[in-house]
Design an enzyme around this catalytic site. Structure first.
Site, PDB file in Angstrom:
ATOM      1  N   TYR A 516      74.042  -1.299  19.832  1.00  0.00           N
ATOM      2  CA  TYR A 516      74.247  -2.435  20.704  1.00  0.00           C
ATOM      3  C   TYR A 516      73.094  -3.775  20.216  1.00  0.00           C
ATOM      4  O   TYR A 516      73.331  -4.723  19.963  1.00  0.00           O
ATOM      5  CB  TYR A 516      74.213  -2.146  22.235  1.00  0.00           C
ATOM      6  CG  TYR A 516      74.357  -3.282  23.083  1.00  0.00           C
ATOM      7  CD1 TYR A 516      75.786  -3.732  23.276  1.00  0.00           C
ATOM      8  CD2 TYR A 516      73.401  -4.004  23.579  1.00  0.00           C
ATOM      9  CE1 TYR A 516      75.964  -4.748  24.148  1.00  0.00           C
ATOM     10  CE2 TYR A 516      73.501  -5.119  24.598  1.00  0.00           C
ATOM     11  CZ  TYR A 516      75.029  -5.490  25.016  1.00  0.00           C
ATOM     12  OH  TYR A 516      75.392  -6.455  25.682  1.00  0.00           O
ATOM     13  N   SER A 596      81.065  -6.265  22.393  1.00  0.00           N
ATOM     14  CA  SER A 596      80.099  -7.408  22.764  1.00  0.00           C
ATOM     15  C   SER A 596      79.307  -7.808  22.233  1.00  0.00           C
ATOM     16  O   SER A 596      79.363  -8.328  21.038  1.00  0.00           O
ATOM     17  CB  SER A 596      79.698  -7.142  24.430  1.00  0.00           C
ATOM     18  OG  SER A 596      79.759  -8.254  25.132  1.00  0.00           O
ATOM     19  N   ASP A 679      89.670 -10.933  29.249  1.00  0.00           N
ATOM     20  CA  ASP A 679      88.330 -10.899  29.002  1.00  0.00           C
ATOM     21  C   ASP A 679      87.716 -12.354  29.280  1.00  0.00           C
ATOM     22  O   ASP A 679      87.922 -13.283  28.324  1.00  0.00           O
ATOM     23  CB  ASP A 679      87.849 -10.403  27.507  1.00  0.00           C
ATOM     24  CG  ASP A 679      86.384 -10.273  27.403  1.00  0.00           C
ATOM     25  OD1 ASP A 679      85.631 -10.596  28.346  1.00  0.00           O
ATOM     26  OD2 ASP A 679      85.914  -9.509  26.228  1.00  0.00           O
ATOM     27  N   HIS A 714      86.867  -7.211  29.658  1.00  0.00           N
ATOM     28  CA  HIS A 714      85.604  -6.898  28.690  1.00  0.00           C
ATOM     29  C   HIS A 714      85.450  -5.278  28.755  1.00  0.00           C
ATOM     30  O   HIS A 714      84.792  -5.078  27.653  1.00  0.00           O
ATOM     31  CB  HIS A 714      84.379  -7.436  29.325  1.00  0.00           C
ATOM     32  CG  HIS A 714      83.526  -7.709  28.204  1.00  0.00           C
ATOM     33  ND1 HIS A 714      83.675  -8.485  27.064  1.00  0.00           N
ATOM     34  CD2 HIS A 714      82.177  -7.265  28.385  1.00  0.00           C
ATOM     35  CE1 HIS A 714      82.553  -8.549  26.588  1.00  0.00           C
ATOM     36  NE2 HIS A 714      81.683  -7.682  27.082  1.00  0.00           N
TER      37      HIS A 714
END
Length: 747
Positions: A516, A596, A679, A714
């Protein structure tokens, strides 16, 4: 139970969704820095040879219309030939999505073992899963999914642990297709009412409703256009945050969200009668959220400005007529994260990283809020203070040590009382409760330790199992190690590596590298039944804790944000290189993945090092770094990334923006981009434009697909059915393109 909003967690989580999917096990408290003992051989050609036994799948992409559009960024012309894909309401965009899905699912349907993977996942997924219970009066409230229910059901158990559970709210009945989720629950302090939020199709927009817990009947109250909000109860109603309804012609899933406001809703009245409590007409950007202390004495206001990375903190004493109409500022800077965790009489316990990048707890008197009058309750320690619960007259504090949980109990004065012993190295969360609580509940999980719910007795200091799942896997078959490798600049980066015991390090193992690296979010050990399928088929899971995350505090975060974002990409590249040098895998058997902000990560790696991995999964990614701030709450990510409005920041963004760094004549990894039509956090136009450009410029034969979920967002609240199908497609795509058949003939 935390009674107040936590902007440092809740608001940054809205910046980009952290996946909760990490998967596996640490069976005992042993040094995680040890390397697994296994036979090591040289690199293998198994992937290329195995491909001959699998069908060769070809792809013919839909033709995507290009337009002549150029933007000028500080004198630099930047073309945007697929700008029209940003219009999500356009019939042409919808037709494009349909055509792309037809190609993608046509490809996936030809993979011979796809149905076997889906069937196996369905069987593995079919086990009871529990949420952390909440004590309200004499009753216990918790969520449970029987296994394959699309949404977890909320139960009430009277007389605490001794009663029989009854269904309180069943989100599976909120919609016919199971795509409307329960997005938040907020109990009144007298235990009489429950305000709850629902989210349709994965959208961040919420509706707020109210349930009478005595009669178990819904009230007529319904609040619309709620976003980035909880429900802060006081007496006959609650405070909440919302936006004005979108203007006519504005797409509610992509339009820019401005002028967040705080209202008070009185039970039994229409939303049109709600009282405006706070707004700032001079600041269109930023969030305004509130919380109340459990005794309902203080209303706490958190504000952000969309520019800095922290929040201001202000308070209103609702019991003081002289203060009831105004807020007193406690911390006026936007540069740090500050959260009220409770009050001791007229003073407030505040968690802050002001002058403490690994966080500390201070006591502030609103009547004397100057820093000179603060009392330090818990100093910054060696490890990052990740979370704190003010419950039963105690502070239950969770620290992160090399991305794993340590939990300690302190008095309200900061006096150490005891450690809470955890069953293994992993992640502990929960510990919520009220000030008169005698016990609390928490969840513990690790990569191969299915999420188990414990009850902790505050007096005896003992934990007992409340609910333990029965999963179609044997955790003892797997092992987790934690290694520390050097990034490009020499910084040591921790990484969890999970696999079956006895695996051979021969450089040919299918490996899924997930990360991430942003928004102060920590990736800690957690169970994922989806990833267990990868592991049981001989795959390796690797999760590095990149800079930009919150694992070591604010300094670690800042080392991977704004001008330092390249550090995140370098950390990830070094992780992939470590895995190949140590013979876990090779480039042909490596898949890189992230969602993301992690989708941005994968997109950047694809453009900077296209040969690094053979398979790529950029999920719901921020791919157009020059325009992200123009959609929904994208402006909130400006402190993390910078924006193209600033010349120096533009130059930095332009260097790594995935969309703008794809090059003709380059062979990119086999790629499956995933996004969803609902999203409204990272709008799907990012993925649409990236997919169209990738299909246009890719020089090799590797497939470049985009998979667009319908009635999904999302990630939060996604139905079980959609999750199973998506993971089946991910693993099928990975195995197919690595030339590995997970279910050969006769198995």
């Amino acid at each position: 139970m935390r009674k107040l909003s936590y902007p440092l967690l809740a608001l940054t989580a809205l910046a980009a969704c952290k996946s909760t999917q990490p998967a596996n096990d640490v069976a005992a408290r042993r040094p995680l820095t040890e390397m697994p003992t296994a036979e090591t051989t040289g690199p293998s050609r198994r992937g290329a040879a195995a491909l001959a036994t699998l069908p060769q799948l070809t792809v013919e992409y839909p033709k995507t219309r290009k337009i002549d559009h150029t933007d000028d960024y500080h004198g630099t012309p930047v073309t945007d030939p697929y700008r029209w894909l940003e219009d999500l309401d356009s019939p042409e965009t919808k037709e494009w999505v349909t055509a792309q899905n037809k190609v993608t699912f046509g490809y996936l349907e030809k993979i011979p073992f796809r149905e076997q993977i889906k069937n196996r996942l369905t069987k593995m997924w079919n086990y009871e899963r529990f949420g952390v219970p909440q004590i309200e009066g004499d009753n216990l409230y918790f969520s449970k999914n029987d296994g394959l229910q699309n949404q977890a059901v909320m139960y009430v158990q009277q007389n605490g642990q001794e009663g029989q559970p009854d269904v309180l709210l069943d989100p599976n009945k909120f919609s016919t297709d199971g795509t409307t989720a329960l997005a938040g629950t907020y109990f009144s302090n007298d235990h009489r009412y429950l305000a709850y939020a629902t989210s349709g199709g994965g959208s961040d927009w919420q509706k707020m409703k109210v349930l009478d817990l005595k009669t178990r009947q819904p009230l007529k109250d319904e609040l619309q256009w709620v976003k980035v909000s909880g429900a802060a109860w006081t007496k006959d109603g609650f405070y909440y945050s919302r936006y004005d309804a979108p203007k006519a012609g504005q797409n509610q899933l992509s339009g820019k969200n401005e002028f967040h406001k705080v209202y008070f809703h009185k039970l039994g009245t229409a939303q049109s009668a709600d009282k405006l409590v706070y707004e700032d007409k001079t600041m269109p950007l930023g969030f305004r959220t509130v919380g109340t202390t459990e005794d309902e004495r203080f209303l706490v206001l958190y504000t952000t400005d969309g520019k800095a990375d922290g929040n201001r903190l202000a308070v209103r004493d609702l019991t003081d007529p002289k203060q009831a109409a105004k807020f007193t500022t406690l911390i006026g800077s936007y540069e740090h994260n500050n959260s009220v965790i409770g009050n001791v009489g007229g003073q407030l316990l505040v968690l802050t990283n002001y002058k403490a990048p690994r966080y500390r707890i201070v006591l502030i008197d609103p009547k004397k809020p100057q820093e000179a009058n603060w009392q330090e309750i818990l100093k910054q320690g060696e490890n990052k203070l990740e979370d704190v619960a003010h419950v039963g007259g105690r502070l239950i504090v969770t620290y992160l040590k090399d991305a794993s949980s340590l939990v300690k109990v302190y008095s309200e004065k900061g006096e150490f009382q005891n450690d809470i012993e955890l069953p293994a190295i992993g992640t502990a969360a929960g510990f919520g409760g009220r000030r008169d609580a005698k016990s609390v509940y928490y969840a513990f999980t690790s990569f191969a330790y299915p999420t188990t719910i414990y009850r902790y007795d505050l007096e005896s200091k003992q934990s007992t199992v409340f609910r333990a799942p029965k999963v179609e896997v044997n955790p003892q078959d797997y092992v987790t190690t934690q290694v520390f490798y050097a990034s490009k600049d020499g910084t040591k980066i921790p990484m969890f590596i999970v696999h079956k015991k006895g695996i051979k390090l021969n450089g040919q193992n299918p490996t899924y590298l997930y990360a991430y690296g942003g928004f102060n979010i920590s990736l800690t050990p957690g169970f994922s039944v989806a990833r267990m399928l990868w592991l049981e088929n001989g795959g390796i899971l690797a999760i590095p804790n990149l800079r930009g995350g919150g694992e070591y505090g604010e300094a670690w975060h800042q080392a991977g944000m704004t001008p330092n974002k390249q550090n995140v990409f370098d950390d990830f590249i070094a992780a992939a290189e470590y895995l190949t040098v140590q013979n876990y895998t090779d480039s042909h058997h490596l898949a890189i993945a992230g969602g993301s902000n992690g989708g941005l990560l994968v997109g950047a790696i694809m453009t900077q090092r296209p040969e690094l991995a053979h398979v790529a999964f950029p999920a719901v990614g921020v791919m157009d770094m020059l325009r992200y701030q123009k959609f929904t709450i994208g402006w909130n990510w400006a402190p993390e990334y910078g924006t193209s409005d600033n010349y120096e920041q533009f130059k930095n963004l332009y260097k790594f923006s995935p969309l703008h760094n794809l090059r003709a004549g380059t062979t990119y990894p086999a790629t499956m981009i995933t996004t969803a039509d609902h999203d409204d956090r990272v709008v799907p136009a990012h993925s649409f434009k990236f997919a169209a450009t990738l299909q246009e410029l890719n020089a090799g034969h590797n497939p470049q697909l985009i998979r667009v979920d319908v009635n999904a967002g999302h990630g939060a609240g996604k139905s079980t059915a959609l999750q199973i199908q998506e993971w089946a497609d991910v693993w099928s795509f990975a195995f197919q393109n690595m030339g590995v058949n997970p279910y050969p003939m006769g198995r």
